[in-house]
Motif scaffolding. Structure first.
Motif, short mmCIF file in Angstrom:
data_model
loop_
_atom_site.label_atom_id
_atom_site.label_comp_id
_atom_site.label_asym_id
_atom_site.label_seq_id
_atom_site.Cartn_x
_atom_site.Cartn_y
_atom_site.Cartn_z
N GLN A 122 0.75 -1.21 0.08
CA GLN A 122 0.20 0.04 0.00
C GLN A 122 1.01 1.16 0.36
OE1 GLN A 122 -2.92 0.22 3.44
NE2 GLN A 122 -3.59 -1.74 2.72
N GLU A 123 0.09 2.43 -0.81
CA GLU A 123 1.19 3.61 -0.96
C GLU A 123 0.17 4.60 0.10
OE1 GLU A 123 2.47 5.06 -4.72
OE2 GLU A 123 3.01 2.29 -5.10
N VAL A 124 0.79 4.38 1.42
CA VAL A 124 -0.23 5.10 2.37
C VAL A 124 1.24 6.73 3.07
CG1 VAL A 124 -1.44 5.48 4.78
CG2 VAL A 124 -1.65 3.68 3.06
N TRP A 125 0.40 7.77 2.25
CA TRP A 125 0.56 9.64 2.97
C TRP A 125 0.73 9.88 4.84
CZ3 TRP A 125 4.61 11.13 1.01
CH2 TRP A 125 5.45 10.54 -1.25
N LEU A 126 1.33 9.60 5.26
CA LEU A 126 1.12 9.80 6.41
C LEU A 126 1.42 11.75 7.22
CD1 LEU A 126 3.37 7.35 8.24
CD2 LEU A 126 0.81 7.36 8.14
N LYS A 127 0.41 12.07 7.35
CA LYS A 127 1.04 13.88 8.15
C LYS A 127 0.94 13.41 8.89
CE LYS A 127 -3.02 17.87 7.10
NZ LYS A 127 -4.27 17.72 6.45
N ILE A 128 2.37 14.36 9.36
CA ILE A 128 3.36 14.54 10.43
C ILE A 128 3.34 15.24 11.13
CG2 ILE A 128 5.18 14.62 11.34
CD1 ILE A 128 3.94 12.17 10.39
N GLU A 129 2.53 16.15 12.23
CA GLU A 129 1.99 17.80 12.83
C GLU A 129 2.57 17.71 13.86
OE1 GLU A 129 -1.97 17.04 12.43
OE2 GLU A 129 -1.55 19.11 10.75
N THR A 130 3.41 16.87 14.30
CA THR A 130 3.48 17.02 16.09
C THR A 130 5.31 16.32 16.20
OG1 THR A 130 3.23 15.05 16.56
CG2 THR A 130 1.42 17.31 16.55
N ARG A 131 5.86 16.42 16.88
CA ARG A 131 7.17 15.95 17.01
C ARG A 131 7.05 14.98 17.78
NH1 ARG A 131 9.32 18.53 23.15
NH2 ARG A 131 9.32 20.24 22.80
N ALA A 132 6.20 13.98 18.22
CA ALA A 132 5.88 12.93 18.75
C ALA A 132 5.76 11.75 17.15
CB ALA A 132 5.06 12.60 19.75
N GLN A 133 5.34 12.94 16.28
CA GLN A 133 4.67 11.95 15.34
C GLN A 133 6.01 11.94 14.25
OE1 GLN A 133 1.35 14.31 14.04
NE2 GLN A 133 -0.20 12.94 14.25
N MET A 134 6.56 12.82 14.28
CA MET A 134 7.90 12.89 13.38
C MET A 134 9.24 11.97 14.02
SD MET A 134 8.91 13.89 10.51
CE MET A 134 10.54 13.05 9.83
N VAL A 135 9.62 11.72 15.16
CA VAL A 135 10.19 10.58 16.10
C VAL A 135 9.24 9.28 15.97
CG1 VAL A 135 11.29 9.92 18.78
CG2 VAL A 135 10.67 12.73 17.63
N GLU A 136 8.11 8.95 16.29
CA GLU A 136 7.71 8.14 16.20
C GLU A 136 8.30 6.93 14.46
OE1 GLU A 136 5.41 4.18 14.65
OE2 GLU A 136 4.88 6.35 14.02
N ALA A 137 7.60 8.50 13.68
CA ALA A 137 7.72 7.55 12.16
C ALA A 137 9.27 6.97 11.73
CB ALA A 137 7.61 8.94 11.29
N ILE A 138 10.18 8.11 12.51
CA ILE A 138 11.87 8.19 12.18
C ILE A 138 11.65 6.40 13.36
CG2 ILE A 138 14.25 8.73 12.95
CD1 ILE A 138 13.13 11.10 12.11
N LYS A 139 11.57 6.15 14.72
CA LYS A 139 11.98 5.02 14.89
C LYS A 139 11.33 4.08 14.36
CE LYS A 139 12.58 6.85 20.01
NZ LYS A 139 13.93 6.78 20.17
N SER A 140 10.19 3.66 13.92
CA SER A 140 9.13 3.04 13.81
C SER A 140 9.99 2.77 12.45
CB SER A 140 7.98 3.10 13.41
OG SER A 140 7.61 3.05 14.94
N LEU A 141 10.91 3.11 11.36
CA LEU A 141 11.28 3.40 9.98
C LEU A 141 9.95 3.55 8.88
CD1 LEU A 141 13.31 2.13 11.52
CD2 LEU A 141 13.97 0.50 9.53
N ARG A 142 8.88 4.29 9.24
CA ARG A 142 8.27 4.67 8.39
C ARG A 142 8.67 5.89 7.41
NH1 ARG A 142 3.40 2.59 10.50
NH2 ARG A 142 3.70 2.99 13.07
N VAL A 143 9.95 6.63 7.70
CA VAL A 143 10.87 7.13 6.74
C VAL A 143 12.34 6.73 7.51
CG1 VAL A 143 11.10 8.88 8.93
CG2 VAL A 143 11.58 9.13 6.46
N ARG A 144 13.31 6.15 7.12
CA ARG A 144 14.24 5.83 6.79
C ARG A 144 15.47 5.34 5.37
NH1 ARG A 144 14.63 3.07 2.82
NH2 ARG A 144 16.60 2.02 3.68
N GLY A 145 16.68 5.42 5.66
CA GLY A 145 17.84 5.74 4.82
C GLY A 145 18.20 6.71 5.63
N ALA A 146 19.39 6.73 5.57
CA ALA A 146 20.23 7.72 6.57
C ALA A 146 20.37 9.23 5.58
CB ALA A 146 21.91 7.81 6.23
N PRO A 147 20.62 8.91 4.63
CA PRO A 147 20.27 10.86 3.97
C PRO A 147 18.57 11.11 3.98
CG PRO A 147 21.41 9.39 2.31
CD PRO A 147 20.91 8.35 3.76
N LEU A 148 17.74 10.67 4.18
CA LEU A 148 16.49 11.19 4.36
C LEU A 148 15.67 10.88 5.76
CD1 LEU A 148 13.67 11.41 2.46
CD2 LEU A 148 13.34 9.50 2.78
#
Ligand code: MRU
Length: 337
Positions: A29-55
């Motif tokens: 699935q190609e699902v786009w997540l709306k990121i609005e808060t610090r907690a959401q951004m930290v969660e997205a990185i920790k869970s590898l929703r966004v990943r790869g060193a440069p990205l």
């Protein structure tokens, strides 16, 4: 810089919204997540929703820039920046990019401009690495790659996968062997997805098959990315990279690591000093996402799950950076810009 929106395969940034493509759901699935808060951004990185060193580094900066558009105080934004900086420990791009951004906290406008510059810079770094890397790929090569190092891992074409894509665009007939990349399957789920989009011929293998393919003469070179390069050339990358490097060395197959200057850590003299992220046992016991959940080992099984390993410099044929190719002859120049 008068940029009002940016978009890549993995993120979208406008004054109205900041969206990340949830990579945990690909390729189903190609699902786009709306990121609005610090907690959401930290969660997205920790869970590898966004990943790869440069990205990770670029998207963290764009998130701060998106928050800045809402005009919270600069000290609140600084807290956001420091929190996302700590979200994952191994890829130094996150720390390097955030530290660079923190030098531009004199006004909201200045930090937004710097975040966008960091984004554009990563695209240029990808272009340069891809050109250098493609120069080392010959017509007829079959290339082993590990993890995902393409547009899902950077703001541009990628690092190792960028070089592979460039060689294909140059008309070279190449074939890519994709390691599935246990435990989170970035190769099987993401690299295959990107290669299919680019019409580049590929074959998926399990990580443990690489040795046999090398023995059969099916691999002419290996290209991998990196999460942190130490001053002596040791580097961290997705777990399993060290095995690929050692196998290449054994079979006398060139082994190339591709990374931008933002992945070099001048404070880290050798690989033993690189912090290695350890992740949960659930990732090894089974596979879990919001789409599916399966366990193949008893839940109580004791697990060790280092997410990265460190490849000793001796196994590297060349380090392909954005500004030059480093070999053992000029390794002293690894940190010079
Ligand atoms: O845990 P991940 O998926 O963030 O790990 C990614 C990798 O190890 C990549 O190979 C590395 O970041 C280089 S990508 C350009």
């Amino acid at each position: 810089m008068n940029v009002t929106s940016v978009q890549t395969l993995a993120l979208r940034w406008t004054a109205e919204e900041f969206l990340l493509l949830d990579q945990t759901l690909l390729p189903k699935q190609e699902v786009w997540l709306k990121i609005e808060t610090r907690a959401q951004m930290v969660e997205a990185i920790k869970s590898l929703r966004v990943r790869g060193a440069p990205l990770i580094g670029v998207s963290a900066c764009l998130f701060i820039a998106y928050r800045a558009l809402k005009r919270p105080s600069l000290s609140e934004l600084r807290q956001d920046a420091l929190a996302v900086r700590e979200a994952r420990p191994t890829a130094v791009n996150l720390m390097n990019n955030i530290d660079q951004l923190l030098k531009h906290f004199n006004s909201h406008e200045e930090l937004i401009e710097e975040a966008l510059r960091i984004f554009t810079e990563d695209q240029t770094l990808c272009k340069n690495m891809s050109n250098y890397g493609a120069g080392l790929i010959n017509d007829g090569d079959s290339i082993l790659t590990h993890c995902n190092t393409g547009s899902l891992a950077t703001a541009g074409a990628g690092t190792a996968l960028g070089a592979i894509k460039k060689a294909h665009q140059q008309g070279k007939k190449i074939h890519v062997y994709v390691d599935e990349t246990r435990p989170l399957l970035q190769g099987a789920r993401l690299t295959t997805w990107e290669l299919a989009k680019e019409n580049i011929p590929f074959t998926l293998i399990t990580d443990s098959m690489a040795a046999f393919l090398m023995k059969q003469g099916k691999i002419s070179k290996a290209f991998v990315g990196c999460d942190r390069i130490a001053v002596n050339g040791d580097f961290a990358n997705k777990i399993g990279t060290y095995s690929v490097a050692a196998l290449c060395y054994l079979h006398k197959i060139p082994f190339y690591v591709v990374g931008p200057r933002t992945t070099v850590d001048p404070k880290c003299t050798h690989g033993d000093l690189i912090p290695i992220e350890e992740r949960t046992s659930a990732e090894v016991i089974g596979f879990h996402s919001s789409l599916e959940s399966v366990s193949w080992a008893p839940e109580s099984t004791r697990v060790y799950n280092p997410s990265f390993d460190v490849t000793p410099n001796a196994y590297v044929t060349a380090w392909i950076l954005d500004h030059k190719i480093i070999t053992h002859e000029n390794i002293g120049e690894l940190c010079s810009q």
